[in-house]
Design a protein around this motif. Sequence first.
Motif, PDB file in Angstrom:
ATOM      1  N   PRO A 128       0.837  -1.202   0.000  1.00  0.00           N
ATOM      2  CA  PRO A 128       0.000   0.000   0.000  1.00  0.00           C
ATOM      3  C   PRO A 128       0.874   1.255   0.000  1.00  0.00           C
ATOM      4  N   ALA A 129       0.373   2.326  -0.598  1.00  0.00           N
ATOM      5  CA  ALA A 129       1.153   3.555  -0.756  1.00  0.00           C
ATOM      6  C   ALA A 129       1.707   4.062   0.570  1.00  0.00           C
ATOM      7  N   LYS A 130       0.931   3.949   1.639  1.00  0.00           N
ATOM      8  CA  LYS A 130       1.374   4.420   2.950  1.00  0.00           C
ATOM      9  C   LYS A 130       2.584   3.631   3.434  1.00  0.00           C
ATOM     10  N   ASP A 131       2.555   2.312   3.235  1.00  0.00           N
ATOM     11  CA  ASP A 131       3.671   1.468   3.654  1.00  0.00           C
ATOM     12  C   ASP A 131       4.913   1.725   2.790  1.00  0.00           C
ATOM     13  N   GLN A 132       4.712   1.953   1.492  1.00  0.00           N
ATOM     14  CA  GLN A 132       5.835   2.291   0.619  1.00  0.00           C
ATOM     15  C   GLN A 132       6.516   3.564   1.089  1.00  0.00           C
ATOM     16  N   GLU A 133       5.702   4.556   1.394  1.00  0.00           N
ATOM     17  CA  GLU A 133       6.236   5.839   1.844  1.00  0.00           C
ATOM     18  C   GLU A 133       7.038   5.682   3.134  1.00  0.00           C
ATOM     19  N   GLU A 134       6.513   4.880   4.057  1.00  0.00           N
ATOM     20  CA  GLU A 134       7.210   4.665   5.321  1.00  0.00           C
ATOM     21  C   GLU A 134       8.532   3.925   5.106  1.00  0.00           C
ATOM     22  N   TYR A 135       8.504   2.888   4.285  1.00  0.00           N
ATOM     23  CA  TYR A 135       9.722   2.121   4.034  1.00  0.00           C
ATOM     24  C   TYR A 135      10.812   3.008   3.434  1.00  0.00           C
ATOM     25  N   LYS A 136      10.439   3.884   2.517  1.00  0.00           N
ATOM     26  CA  LYS A 136      11.421   4.706   1.811  1.00  0.00           C
ATOM     27  C   LYS A 136      12.006   5.815   2.680  1.00  0.00           C
ATOM     28  N   LYS A 137      11.535   5.900   3.913  1.00  0.00           N
ATOM     29  CA  LYS A 137      12.110   6.872   4.847  1.00  0.00           C
ATOM     30  C   LYS A 137      13.296   6.290   5.621  1.00  0.00           C
ATOM     31  N   HIS A 138      13.539   4.995   5.495  1.00  0.00           N
ATOM     32  CA  HIS A 138      14.563   4.402   6.368  1.00  0.00           C
ATOM     33  C   HIS A 138      15.959   5.008   6.186  1.00  0.00           C
ATOM     34  N   PRO A 139      16.364   5.468   4.984  1.00  0.00           N
ATOM     35  CA  PRO A 139      17.673   6.146   4.916  1.00  0.00           C
ATOM     36  C   PRO A 139      17.690   7.459   5.696  1.00  0.00           C
ATOM     37  N   ILE A 140      16.552   8.148   5.739  1.00  0.00           N
ATOM     38  CA  ILE A 140      16.471   9.398   6.500  1.00  0.00           C
ATOM     39  C   ILE A 140      16.559   9.114   7.989  1.00  0.00           C
ATOM     40  N   TYR A 141      15.876   8.071   8.437  1.00  0.00           N
ATOM     41  CA  TYR A 141      15.947   7.705   9.853  1.00  0.00           C
ATOM     42  C   TYR A 141      17.394   7.395  10.258  1.00  0.00           C
ATOM     43  N   ALA A 142      18.086   6.653   9.408  1.00  0.00           N
ATOM     44  CA  ALA A 142      19.470   6.290   9.724  1.00  0.00           C
ATOM     45  C   ALA A 142      20.364   7.536   9.735  1.00  0.00           C
ATOM     46  N   TYR A 143      20.204   8.381   8.730  1.00  0.00           N
ATOM     47  CA  TYR A 143      21.039   9.591   8.650  1.00  0.00           C
ATOM     48  C   TYR A 143      20.788  10.511   9.841  1.00  0.00           C
ATOM     49  N   THR A 144      19.533  10.667  10.227  1.00  0.00           N
ATOM     50  CA  THR A 144      19.197  11.511  11.369  1.00  0.00           C
ATOM     51  C   THR A 144      19.854  11.001  12.641  1.00  0.00           C
ATOM     52  N   ALA A 145      19.941   9.685  12.767  1.00  0.00           N
ATOM     53  CA  ALA A 145      20.528   9.087  13.969  1.00  0.00           C
ATOM     54  C   ALA A 145      22.031   9.326  14.062  1.00  0.00           C
ATOM     55  N   ILE A 146      22.711   9.442  12.908  1.00  0.00           N
ATOM     56  CA  ILE A 146      24.179   9.495  12.947  1.00  0.00           C
ATOM     57  C   ILE A 146      24.766  10.820  12.450  1.00  0.00           C
ATOM     58  N   LYS A 147      23.932  11.776  12.074  1.00  0.00           N
ATOM     59  CA  LYS A 147      24.436  12.996  11.426  1.00  0.00           C
ATOM     60  C   LYS A 147      25.358  13.820  12.319  1.00  0.00           C
ATOM     61  N   ASN A 148      25.213  13.720  13.641  1.00  0.00           N
ATOM     62  CA  ASN A 148      26.047  14.506  14.548  1.00  0.00           C
ATOM     63  C   ASN A 148      27.238  13.739  15.101  1.00  0.00           C
ATOM     64  N   GLU A 149      27.448  12.507  14.606  1.00  0.00           N
ATOM     65  CA  GLU A 149      28.547  11.687  15.096  1.00  0.00           C
ATOM     66  C   GLU A 149      29.873  12.167  14.504  1.00  0.00           C
ATOM     67  N   THR A 150      30.796  12.570  15.351  1.00  0.00           N
ATOM     68  CA  THR A 150      32.065  13.118  14.873  1.00  0.00           C
ATOM     69  C   THR A 150      33.030  12.039  14.379  1.00  0.00           C
ATOM     70  N   TRP A 151      32.812  10.785  14.765  1.00  0.00           N
ATOM     71  CA  TRP A 151      33.698   9.717  14.325  1.00  0.00           C
ATOM     72  C   TRP A 151      33.386   9.243  12.909  1.00  0.00           C
ATOM     73  N   LEU A 152      32.279   9.726  12.349  1.00  0.00           N
ATOM     74  CA  LEU A 152      31.910   9.415  10.971  1.00  0.00           C
ATOM     75  C   LEU A 152      32.228  10.604  10.073  1.00  0.00           C
ATOM     76  N   SER A 153      32.818  10.341   8.915  1.00  0.00           N
ATOM     77  CA  SER A 153      33.090  11.413   7.957  1.00  0.00           C
ATOM     78  C   SER A 153      31.804  11.836   7.259  1.00  0.00           C
ATOM     79  N   GLU A 154      31.860  13.014   6.626  1.00  0.00           N
ATOM     80  CA  GLU A 154      30.694  13.472   5.856  1.00  0.00           C
ATOM     81  C   GLU A 154      30.429  12.551   4.677  1.00  0.00           C
ATOM     82  N   ASN A 155      31.476  11.983   4.092  1.00  0.00           N
ATOM     83  CA  ASN A 155      31.290  11.030   2.993  1.00  0.00           C
ATOM     84  C   ASN A 155      30.508   9.807   3.456  1.00  0.00           C
ATOM     85  N   ALA A 156      30.849   9.290   4.636  1.00  0.00           N
ATOM     86  CA  ALA A 156      30.145   8.122   5.164  1.00  0.00           C
ATOM     87  C   ALA A 156      28.681   8.444   5.443  1.00  0.00           C
TER      88      ALA A 156
END
Length: 388
Positions: A219-247
């Motif tokens: 269903p469209a709602k589930d597709q939309e939710e699934y496609k957010k998983h890269p954003i969820y991951a990026y939000t979780a690690i965006k302030n981590e100083t041990w990760l480079s901007e490339n990573a």
Amino acid sequence: MKLVTVEDLKDGDVIANDVMLEDYTVVLTKGTVIKAAYIEKLRELDIFTVYIEDAQSLSETPAKVAPKPKPKPVAEKKTVAPVPVKQDANKQSKIPMEKVTILRDEVKEQVKNKIKDILELHIYQQTEGLQQIAETAQNIMSDILEEDEVVEKVYDVRERSADIYEHSLQVCTIATLIGLKLGLTNKQVYDISVASLIHDLGLRYLVVRYEDQDINLLPAKDQEEYKKHPIYAYTAIKNETWLSENAKEIVLNHHERKDKSGYPLGNDLVSRMTQIVGVCDEFDELICGIGKARVRVHEAINNIRNYSGIWFDADIVSAFLQLIAVYPFGSKVRTNRGELGIVMRQNPHFPERPVIRIVEDKYGQAIHAELIIDLIKDTTVVIQEVVK
């Protein structure tokens, strides 16, 4: 008599030929009635195929029970004994079976469990302990680099069930090899490795079922939710100083494509490092069924090949295609001559042309003699299909 893989053995099967190790130590004698314990021991000894009696042979010859096989020392490398193959009237050679994997099995299991421990303790935006992934990535790189001619080999990768921890490890190892093959710097390869291990961190925040599911059919709602998983991951690690901007960019954009058909943002600003992870992620999702219907390895490889220059740079796809065996070790295949064969080993630089053992002729009759075909040497034979 017929040749079967150890995975196809079952209680009550009867061994038709002595099963030997490379040093000709007999593990199971002819006439042994198979039990579950024997199957497990064959796996431990890295024996992949055996000959068993067919129904007609069993009606003519009584079976006997052999003593339980004795295990060899753990430190000793063990492979199935090669059987001499007649090439001409005066010459014989031995063709051993060989499976080539990126990481040794024991290392792979240890690393997968380590990744699981780290990621399962992670709570959204509470990243204490996540930095251990950096050390894990470095250890994976070191283990890969220990192998001689690591980027010149053709590796056996098999389809399997969906597991995001094993998936993350598989993407990491293949992407690391591609980075090395393309001559990236150690820092770039490291960023690819560490980003690969956490690229699907966002899947842990979803309630949408993604195992063996084609998300485009949800269903469209589930597709939309699934496609957010890269954003969820990026939000979780965006302030981590041990990760480079490339990573961090790889984590956010690993599902983006050059033709803007990807997600979550649908942009075409996809770095080469991100494309490398994207190729490996697309392939492994297909063979283990993460967000996609699961397919065979050769089908997944064809899918990657079809999008060369469209989703991914052509040289990245080319490097990928040179590394991964189209027909993994142990695959049952049908040739253009109608024969049934089993893949014994890969040929370096030729992932579509392995060495195969013919076990049935075109009429479906078992071939008792050892018949080995190296598809590099015999160009008249091609593989037409994989037999399930």
